[in-house]
Design a protein around this motif. Structure first.
Motif, PDB file in Angstrom:
ATOM      1  N   LEU A  63       0.834  -1.205   0.000  1.00 30.62           N
ATOM      2  CA  LEU A  63       0.000   0.000   0.000  1.00 30.62           C
ATOM      3  C   LEU A  63       0.867   1.252   0.000  1.00 30.62           C
ATOM      4  N   GLU A  64       1.989   1.199   0.707  1.00 34.05           N
ATOM      5  CA  GLU A  64       2.900   2.347   0.776  1.00 34.05           C
ATOM      6  C   GLU A  64       3.481   2.699  -0.594  1.00 34.05           C
ATOM      7  N   ARG A  65       3.503   1.762  -1.521  1.00 33.40           N
ATOM      8  CA  ARG A  65       3.981   2.050  -2.879  1.00 33.40           C
ATOM      9  C   ARG A  65       2.964   2.869  -3.660  1.00 33.40           C
ATOM     10  N   SER A  66       1.741   2.934  -3.171  1.00 31.51           N
ATOM     11  CA  SER A  66       0.669   3.658  -3.864  1.00 31.51           C
ATOM     12  C   SER A  66       0.503   5.040  -3.233  1.00 31.51           C
ATOM     13  N   VAL A  67      -0.602   5.687  -3.516  1.00 30.17           N
ATOM     14  CA  VAL A  67      -0.898   6.995  -2.939  1.00 30.17           C
ATOM     15  C   VAL A  67      -1.422   6.888  -1.513  1.00 30.17           C
ATOM     16  N   ILE A  68      -1.612   5.677  -1.024  1.00 31.26           N
ATOM     17  CA  ILE A  68      -2.106   5.475   0.333  1.00 31.26           C
ATOM     18  C   ILE A  68      -0.932   5.400   1.299  1.00 31.26           C
ATOM     19  N   THR A  69      -1.007   6.168   2.370  1.00 29.74           N
ATOM     20  CA  THR A  69      -0.013   6.082   3.429  1.00 29.74           C
ATOM     21  C   THR A  69      -0.600   5.244   4.558  1.00 29.74           C
ATOM     22  N   THR A  70       0.284   4.524   5.251  1.00 31.36           N
ATOM     23  CA  THR A  70      -0.178   3.674   6.341  1.00 31.36           C
ATOM     24  C   THR A  70       0.580   4.000   7.617  1.00 31.36           C
ATOM     25  N   SER A  71      -0.027   3.636   8.723  1.00 29.16           N
ATOM     26  CA  SER A  71       0.610   3.748  10.028  1.00 29.16           C
ATOM     27  C   SER A  71       0.170   2.551  10.853  1.00 29.16           C
ATOM     28  N   TRP A  72       0.771   2.401  12.010  1.00 36.99           N
ATOM     29  CA  TRP A  72       0.386   1.321  12.915  1.00 36.99           C
ATOM     30  C   TRP A  72      -0.565   1.877  13.965  1.00 36.99           C
ATOM     31  N   GLY A  73      -1.385   1.052  14.505  1.00 35.17           N
ATOM     32  CA  GLY A  73      -2.243   1.467  15.606  1.00 35.17           C
ATOM     33  C   GLY A  73      -3.699   1.124  15.420  1.00 35.17           C
ATOM     34  N   GLY A  74      -4.094   0.891  14.230  1.00 34.76           N
ATOM     35  CA  GLY A  74      -5.466   0.457  13.988  1.00 34.76           C
ATOM     36  C   GLY A  74      -6.451   1.587  13.838  1.00 34.76           C
ATOM     37  N   GLY A  75      -7.673   1.172  13.598  1.00 31.57           N
ATOM     38  CA  GLY A  75      -8.747   2.127  13.370  1.00 31.57           C
ATOM     39  C   GLY A  75      -9.258   2.103  11.952  1.00 31.57           C
ATOM     40  N   ASP A  76      -8.437   1.644  10.995  1.00 28.31           N
ATOM     41  CA  ASP A  76      -8.854   1.595   9.594  1.00 28.31           C
ATOM     42  C   ASP A  76      -8.830   0.172   9.030  1.00 28.31           C
ATOM     43  N   ILE A  77      -7.717  -0.522   9.219  1.00 26.06           N
ATOM     44  CA  ILE A  77      -7.571  -1.888   8.703  1.00 26.06           C
ATOM     45  C   ILE A  77      -7.246  -2.807   9.880  1.00 26.06           C
ATOM     46  N   GLU A  78      -8.130  -3.772  10.142  1.00 29.98           N
ATOM     47  CA  GLU A  78      -7.934  -4.748  11.207  1.00 29.98           C
ATOM     48  C   GLU A  78      -7.592  -6.089  10.561  1.00 29.98           C
ATOM     49  N   VAL A  79      -6.516  -6.730  11.022  1.00 27.65           N
ATOM     50  CA  VAL A  79      -6.008  -7.939  10.378  1.00 27.65           C
ATOM     51  C   VAL A  79      -6.076  -9.125  11.356  1.00 27.65           C
ATOM     52  N   TYR A  80      -6.609 -10.243  10.862  1.00 28.66           N
ATOM     53  CA  TYR A  80      -6.764 -11.465  11.649  1.00 28.66           C
ATOM     54  C   TYR A  80      -6.262 -12.646  10.827  1.00 28.66           C
ATOM     55  N   ASP A  81      -5.805 -13.686  11.508  1.00 23.80           N
ATOM     56  CA  ASP A  81      -5.548 -14.951  10.820  1.00 23.80           C
ATOM     57  C   ASP A  81      -5.908 -16.101  11.748  1.00 23.80           C
ATOM     58  N   LYS A  82      -6.506 -17.109  11.155  1.00 24.17           N
ATOM     59  CA  LYS A  82      -6.822 -18.347  11.879  1.00 24.17           C
ATOM     60  C   LYS A  82      -7.224 -19.392  10.849  1.00 24.17           C
ATOM     61  N   ASP A  83      -7.472 -20.582  11.315  1.00 27.06           N
ATOM     62  CA  ASP A  83      -7.933 -21.647  10.439  1.00 27.06           C
ATOM     63  C   ASP A  83      -9.439 -21.487  10.258  1.00 27.06           C
TER      64      ASP A  83
END
Length: 173
Positions: A63-83
């Motif tokens: 995403l950082e390669r695009s016009v979108i900037t990112t940061s850590w801390g949440g509030g916009d994109i929440e990421v989960y992984d499980k089976d």
């Protein structure tokens, strides 16, 4: 009213109606489901495995390669992984909180499915792909990715957005 005047009125009314419709930029392969609310997205992972963290970090970096900037801390994109089981998908991105006008997404959930075996490279590709959906990219077809270099293709595991993807993000957000 004579027929030529009716035609003029009908054309004028059609044009006025068309101008009132909302305009959407043609992003080339718009996902029509996870329109981000702005070009600044805060990312947070929840109890991720090492592979889930790898996928999240790579997706964020793409995403950082695009016009979108990112940061850590949440509030916009929440990421989960499980089976999540044998359900037909490796990853999934969806909106969990639309803005008040239902025009953009305030919180996008990304899920990585641990069910099927994936190599380190495939986890990175999966991160790129699912984070592409957070930028409102849809799946790429073979017909418009003839060199097989977009991570938005399914089942071929490229690692990066190609120029078409980056242009689509720029046009759509």
């Amino acid at each position: 009213m004579n027929s030529s005047r009716r035609l003029v009125v009908a054309v004028a009314m059609s044009a006025a109606f068309a101008l009132c419709l909302p305009f959407t930029a043609n992003a080339g392969h718009d996902d029509n489901g996870t329109d981000p609310d702005n070009r600044s997205q805060a990312v947070k992972g929840f109890n991720l495995t090492a592979n889930g963290t790898k996928a999240m970090n790579h997706g964020k970096s793409q995403l950082e390669r695009s016009v979108i900037t990112t940061s850590w801390g949440g509030g916009d994109i929440e990421v989960y992984d499980k089976d999540y089981g044998d359900n037909g998908w490796h990853g999934y991105a969806d909106c969990t909180d639309w803005n008040a006008l239902w025009t953009s997404c305030d919180i996008i959930r990304v899920r990585f499915n641990q069910y099927s075996y994936k190599t380190s490279s495939q986890w990175k590709s999966l991160g790129c792909h699912e984070f592409g959906h957070t930028a409102d990219l849809g799946h790429r077809a073979r017909s418009n990715d003839t060199d097989n270099n977009s991570c938005m293709r399914e089942e071929i595991w490229p690692l990066y957005y190609d120029q078409h993807d980056l242009n689509a993000i720029k046009a759509g957000t």
